[in-house]
Design a protein around this motif. Structure first.
Motif, PDB file in Angstrom:
ATOM      1  N   CYS A  42      58.468  68.129  71.519  1.00 42.97           N
ATOM      2  CA  CYS A  42      59.012  69.385  71.015  1.00 42.97           C
ATOM      3  C   CYS A  42      57.940  70.017  70.142  1.00 42.97           C
ATOM      4  O   CYS A  42      57.573  69.448  69.108  1.00 42.97           O
ATOM      5  CB  CYS A  42      60.284  69.133  70.221  1.00 42.97           C
ATOM      6  SG  CYS A  42      60.957  70.603  69.406  1.00 42.97           S
ATOM      7  N   ALA A  43      57.450  71.159  70.575  1.00 43.59           N
ATOM      8  CA  ALA A  43      56.422  71.869  69.816  1.00 43.59           C
ATOM      9  C   ALA A  43      57.085  72.951  68.976  1.00 43.59           C
ATOM     10  O   ALA A  43      57.825  73.784  69.505  1.00 43.59           O
ATOM     11  CB  ALA A  43      55.405  72.482  70.762  1.00 43.59           C
ATOM     12  N   ALA A  44      56.815  72.919  67.691  1.00 40.69           N
ATOM     13  CA  ALA A  44      57.395  73.890  66.768  1.00 40.69           C
ATOM     14  C   ALA A  44      56.344  74.902  66.344  1.00 40.69           C
ATOM     15  O   ALA A  44      55.184  74.558  66.125  1.00 40.69           O
ATOM     16  CB  ALA A  44      57.958  73.176  65.537  1.00 40.69           C
ATOM     17  N   SER A  45      56.767  76.137  66.223  1.00 38.28           N
ATOM     18  CA  SER A  45      55.868  77.188  65.744  1.00 38.28           C
ATOM     19  C   SER A  45      56.655  78.138  64.849  1.00 38.28           C
ATOM     20  O   SER A  45      57.881  78.119  64.815  1.00 38.28           O
ATOM     21  CB  SER A  45      55.246  77.954  66.919  1.00 38.28           C
ATOM     22  OG  SER A  45      56.242  78.557  67.707  1.00 38.28           O
ATOM     23  N   GLY A  83      59.416  65.291  56.249  1.00 32.76           N
ATOM     24  CA  GLY A  83      58.517  64.843  55.204  1.00 32.76           C
ATOM     25  C   GLY A  83      58.316  63.335  55.193  1.00 32.76           C
ATOM     26  O   GLY A  83      57.227  62.841  55.419  1.00 32.76           O
ATOM     27  N   ALA A  84      59.392  62.608  54.937  1.00 34.69           N
ATOM     28  CA  ALA A  84      59.293  61.156  54.772  1.00 34.69           C
ATOM     29  C   ALA A  84      59.205  60.409  56.086  1.00 34.69           C
ATOM     30  O   ALA A  84      58.740  59.273  56.122  1.00 34.69           O
ATOM     31  CB  ALA A  84      60.487  60.640  53.971  1.00 34.69           C
ATOM     32  N   THR A 140      62.526  56.016  70.662  1.00 33.21           N
ATOM     33  CA  THR A 140      61.803  56.100  69.400  1.00 33.21           C
ATOM     34  C   THR A 140      61.436  57.550  69.131  1.00 33.21           C
ATOM     35  O   THR A 140      60.807  58.193  69.977  1.00 33.21           O
ATOM     36  CB  THR A 140      60.527  55.251  69.428  1.00 33.21           C
ATOM     37  OG1 THR A 140      60.856  53.894  69.724  1.00 33.21           O
ATOM     38  CG2 THR A 140      59.817  55.311  68.086  1.00 33.21           C
ATOM     39  N   ILE A 141      61.830  58.044  67.970  1.00 37.34           N
ATOM     40  CA  ILE A 141      61.485  59.401  67.571  1.00 37.34           C
ATOM     41  C   ILE A 141      60.309  59.336  66.609  1.00 37.34           C
ATOM     42  O   ILE A 141      60.228  58.435  65.768  1.00 37.34           O
ATOM     43  CB  ILE A 141      62.695  60.123  66.936  1.00 37.34           C
ATOM     44  CG1 ILE A 141      62.401  61.600  66.720  1.00 37.34           C
ATOM     45  CG2 ILE A 141      63.125  59.452  65.635  1.00 37.34           C
ATOM     46  CD1 ILE A 141      63.630  62.418  66.301  1.00 37.34           C
ATOM     47  N   SER A 142      59.395  60.280  66.757  1.00 39.20           N
ATOM     48  CA  SER A 142      58.230  60.327  65.872  1.00 39.20           C
ATOM     49  C   SER A 142      57.839  61.783  65.667  1.00 39.20           C
ATOM     50  O   SER A 142      58.256  62.654  66.429  1.00 39.20           O
ATOM     51  CB  SER A 142      57.062  59.537  66.467  1.00 39.20           C
ATOM     52  OG  SER A 142      56.656  60.095  67.707  1.00 39.20           O
ATOM     53  N   ARG A 143      57.053  62.017  64.603  1.00 40.51           N
ATOM     54  CA  ARG A 143      56.593  63.387  64.373  1.00 40.51           C
ATOM     55  C   ARG A 143      55.131  63.378  63.998  1.00 40.51           C
ATOM     56  O   ARG A 143      54.612  62.433  63.430  1.00 40.51           O
ATOM     57  CB  ARG A 143      57.441  64.105  63.312  1.00 40.51           C
ATOM     58  CG  ARG A 143      56.944  63.942  61.876  1.00 40.51           C
ATOM     59  CD  ARG A 143      57.646  62.891  61.152  1.00 40.51           C
ATOM     60  NE  ARG A 143      57.333  62.873  59.733  1.00 40.51           N
ATOM     61  CZ  ARG A 143      56.463  62.030  59.187  1.00 40.51           C
ATOM     62  NH1 ARG A 143      55.763  61.206  59.954  1.00 40.51           N
ATOM     63  NH2 ARG A 143      56.261  62.019  57.886  1.00 40.51           N
ATOM     64  N   ASP A 144      54.485  64.490  64.369  1.00 41.91           N
ATOM     65  CA  ASP A 144      53.095  64.696  64.018  1.00 41.91           C
ATOM     66  C   ASP A 144      53.053  65.993  63.223  1.00 41.91           C
ATOM     67  O   ASP A 144      53.095  67.083  63.791  1.00 41.91           O
ATOM     68  CB  ASP A 144      52.238  64.789  65.285  1.00 41.91           C
ATOM     69  CG  ASP A 144      50.763  64.894  64.979  1.00 41.91           C
ATOM     70  OD1 ASP A 144      50.394  65.424  63.917  1.00 41.91           O
ATOM     71  OD2 ASP A 144      49.965  64.433  65.817  1.00 41.91           O
ATOM     72  N   ASN A 145      52.987  65.853  61.905  1.00 43.78           N
ATOM     73  CA  ASN A 145      53.059  67.036  61.049  1.00 43.78           C
ATOM     74  C   ASN A 145      51.877  67.972  61.286  1.00 43.78           C
ATOM     75  O   ASN A 145      52.032  69.191  61.240  1.00 43.78           O
ATOM     76  CB  ASN A 145      53.099  66.622  59.586  1.00 43.78           C
ATOM     77  CG  ASN A 145      54.322  65.812  59.255  1.00 43.78           C
ATOM     78  OD1 ASN A 145      54.568  64.757  59.838  1.00 43.78           O
ATOM     79  ND2 ASN A 145      55.121  66.282  58.322  1.00 43.78           N
ATOM     80  N   ALA A 146      50.722  67.411  61.557  1.00 39.61           N
ATOM     81  CA  ALA A 146      49.530  68.238  61.753  1.00 39.61           C
ATOM     82  C   ALA A 146      49.661  69.111  62.992  1.00 39.61           C
ATOM     83  O   ALA A 146      49.174  70.246  63.025  1.00 39.61           O
ATOM     84  CB  ALA A 146      48.288  67.368  61.843  1.00 39.61           C
ATOM     85  N   LYS A 147      50.310  68.563  64.016  1.00 40.95           N
ATOM     86  CA  LYS A 147      50.465  69.302  65.272  1.00 40.95           C
ATOM     87  C   LYS A 147      51.817  69.991  65.383  1.00 40.95           C
ATOM     88  O   LYS A 147      52.090  70.658  66.370  1.00 40.95           O
ATOM     89  CB  LYS A 147      50.269  68.357  66.456  1.00 40.95           C
ATOM     90  CG  LYS A 147      48.880  67.760  66.557  1.00 40.95           C
ATOM     91  CD  LYS A 147      48.754  66.872  67.778  1.00 40.95           C
ATOM     92  CE  LYS A 147      47.348  66.302  67.894  1.00 40.95           C
ATOM     93  NZ  LYS A 147      47.212  65.418  69.085  1.00 40.95           N
ATOM     94  N   ASN A 148      52.663  69.788  64.385  1.00 39.39           N
ATOM     95  CA  ASN A 148      54.004  70.380  64.403  1.00 39.39           C
ATOM     96  C   ASN A 148      54.764  70.001  65.675  1.00 39.39           C
ATOM     97  O   ASN A 148      55.359  70.856  66.344  1.00 39.39           O
ATOM     98  CB  ASN A 148      53.935  71.901  64.273  1.00 39.39           C
ATOM     99  CG  ASN A 148      53.543  72.328  62.879  1.00 39.39           C
ATOM    100  OD1 ASN A 148      53.832  71.641  61.901  1.00 39.39           O
ATOM    101  ND2 ASN A 148      52.863  73.455  62.774  1.00 39.39           N
TER     102      ASN A 148
END
Length: 126
Positions: free
Chosen positions: A22-25, A54-55, A69-77
């Motif tokens: 999921c790409a966020a903008s 955040g956390a 498994t859910i994960s996030r990449d804050n740098a890539k949003n």
């Protein structure tokens, strides 16, 4: 405003794997929680997984715990959902959602999310 675009859906055999993204903008700095939901034909939309932006705390529906498994990449949003050991009953349209506010333990409720993607189809053949 936040825009969400899902990708990665498709057709897979039971027992196989898929990775949704999921790409966020837009105003991504306002996002607090990101969630994945799914909706099968004739059924209501249901919670799959969520993660705090955040956390990085993650939460899962019992039906997918240990397989997804859910994960996030804050740098890539981006928020990803790695799905393993897929079952026929995982077949659904999967939606990404973003919540701009702290909603505590209500991350399972679709109503707290402010933005939604268009959805991506996941089909698991038995």
């Amino acid at each position: 405003q936040v825009q969400l675009v899902e990708s990665g859906g498709g057709l897979v055999q039971a027992g196989g794997s898929l990775r949704l993204s999921c790409a966020a903008s837009g105003r991504t700095s306002s996002m607090y929680t990101m969630g994945w939901f799914r909706q099968a034909p004739g059924k209501e939309r249901e919670f799959v997984a969520a993660i705090s932006w955040g956390a990085g705390n993650s939460y899962y529906a019992d039906s997918v715990k240990g397989r997804f498994t859910i994960s996030r990449d804050n740098a890539k949003n981006t928020v990803n959902l790695q799905m393993e050991s897929l079952k026929h009953e995982d077949t659904a349209v999967y939606y990404c959602a973003a919540d701009e506010n702290y909603s505590g333990s209500n991350y399972r409720l679709s109503g707290i999310y402010d933005y939604w993607g268009q959805g991506t189809q996941v089909t698991v053949s038995s």
